[in-house]
Design an enzyme around this catalytic site. Structure first.
Site, short mmCIF file in Angstrom:
data_model
loop_
_atom_site.label_atom_id
_atom_site.label_comp_id
_atom_site.label_asym_id
_atom_site.label_seq_id
_atom_site.Cartn_x
_atom_site.Cartn_y
_atom_site.Cartn_z
N ASP A 240 0.87 -1.18 0.00
CA ASP A 240 0.00 0.00 0.00
C ASP A 240 0.90 1.22 0.00
O ASP A 240 1.53 1.55 1.01
CB ASP A 240 -0.91 -0.01 1.23
N GLU A 242 -0.16 4.29 -0.99
CA GLU A 242 -1.18 5.35 -1.01
C GLU A 242 -1.67 5.63 -2.42
O GLU A 242 -0.88 5.78 -3.35
CB GLU A 242 -0.73 6.64 -0.33
N ASN A 243 -2.97 5.64 -2.51
CA ASN A 243 -3.69 5.78 -3.77
C ASN A 243 -3.35 4.62 -4.72
O ASN A 243 -3.46 4.77 -5.94
CB ASN A 243 -3.40 7.12 -4.45
N GLY A 317 -4.18 4.17 5.29
CA GLY A 317 -3.55 5.40 5.77
C GLY A 317 -4.53 6.48 6.16
O GLY A 317 -4.25 7.31 7.03
N ASP A 318 -5.71 6.50 5.52
CA ASP A 318 -6.73 7.49 5.86
C ASP A 318 -7.74 6.92 6.86
O ASP A 318 -8.84 7.44 7.01
CB ASP A 318 -7.45 7.98 4.60
#
Length: 352
Positions: A240, A242-243, A317-318
């Protein structure tokens, strides 16, 4: 705060010497009695020049000289907490202490302690940028008895992550930032997963928000196919970043990333400047396989990386928390570990 590796008492010197000899010999085969008796995963990483900067486990000590608490539990009957340590220095968790404390009531895991000495403990994840159901509150805590296991013939408990459960530390010490090199491994239950986002362990944003491409570097385990996937039906070990969940240089499908569903699965992600790797294997037997070893994804934002240095477990992460999984142990390192170091760590895992 100093790490355990800076205090080289005679016993610790012996531990490092034994681990260093294993590495110098290119230790790739089945575990030996010497290794299992004299070193833990973080001793082996230190001997390889890439010391642990975070070491989390509810099942055992990850240093041969660690004799402190592994995790904290809280029982529902009176909200009292108790630290659960090891049966002996460098040994397995004292599951009997948990069973006694939690008799006739429910217990939750409130803290997963960092054994590295840097204070990178994991606690209940705070709200983040995720906009899904129940996004505004703190995440749930894991039921302390939901993931029983056995190490070296001794009972222990893992961290059972149901959807909505998550742990985090946004104020860490020594975790890689920017494009700094790091390595990480985790042991998961390869039969407990789903297609939700995102069952992760590793490096994430320090504000619990999605801060853009390259602001994360974490191990993902599951069978979601939104961003990337491998062969078969999953689950897959991916990164992962991010995005995007990546299993190679390209987004989407990567044929070299196999379905990995061993009952106990070793999962590894490591990264340095424009280079990263995915490795994995059976935590109960055999060696590690390398599923990817190459350049960063060919999408804008991943070279150089923009890692922020928080630590997450069971969430994205979010704070996206729709995933399920089970975690037994994991570490994060300073520096990019060699395959030889990781092979020695895998042998230690198999021995347990």
């Amino acid at each position: 705060m100093s790490t355990p590796v800076t205090s080289l008492r005679p016993r610790r010197r012996a531990i490092f010497t034994a681990a260093a000899l294993l590495l110098a010999a290119g230790f790739l085969s089945a575990p030996t009695t010497v290794q299992a008796a004299t070193s833990g995963p973080c001793d082996i990483y230190a001997a390889g020049g890439t010391p642990c900067v975070a070491a989390h486990s509810t099942t055992r000590a990850l240093y041969a000289a660690y004799g402190g608490a592994l995790y904290q539990i809280r029982r529902s009957s009176d909200n009292t907490t108790r630290d659960i340590g090891v049966l002996s220095t460098g040994g397995v968790a004292n599951a009997a202490a948990q069973d006694s404390f939690c008799a006739n009531t429910t217990c939750l895991i409130t803290i997963i302690y960092d054994q590295s000495g840097r204070g990178n403990h994991l606690t209940q994840a705070p709200p983040g940028g995720f906009s899904g159901p129940a996004a505004g509150g703190y995440d749930n805590l894991a039921n302390a008895t939901a993931a029983p296991t056995t190490l070296n013939g001794q009972k222990a408990y893992g961290v059972y992550v149901a959807a909505g459960t998550g742990y985090r530390n946004n104020n860490t010490n020594g975790i890689a930032k920017g494009d700094q090199p790091e390595g990480m491994y985790a042991i998961f239950d390869g039969t407990h997963y789903n297609g939700g986002c995102c069952f992760d362990y590793g490096n994430a944003e320090t504000n619990s928000r999605d801060n853009g491409n390259g602001t994360m570097e974490a191990i993902y385990f599951g069978n979601i196919k939104v961003w990337g996937y491998g062969t078969g039906n999953g689950p897959w070990i991916m990164a992962d970043l991010e995005n995007g969940l990546y299993s190679g240089v390209n987004a989407g499908y990567n044929a070299n990333d196999p379905t990995v569903n061993y009952r106990y699965t070793t999962a590894i992600v490591k990264g340095e400047a424009n280079h990263w790797s995915i490795r994995g294997g059976n935590s109960q037997s055999g060696n590690l396989s390398t599923f990817y070893n190459g350049a960063r994804p060919n999408v804008s934002g991943y070279n150089p990386m923009k890692k922020e240095g928080a630590i997450i477990l069971g969430i994205g992460g979010d704070n996206s928390h729709g995933a399920t999984g089970t975690f037994y142990e994991g570490v994060m390192t300073s520096g990019y570990p060699t395959d030889t170091t990781e092979n020695a760590v895998q042998a230690n895992i198999v021995a347990a």
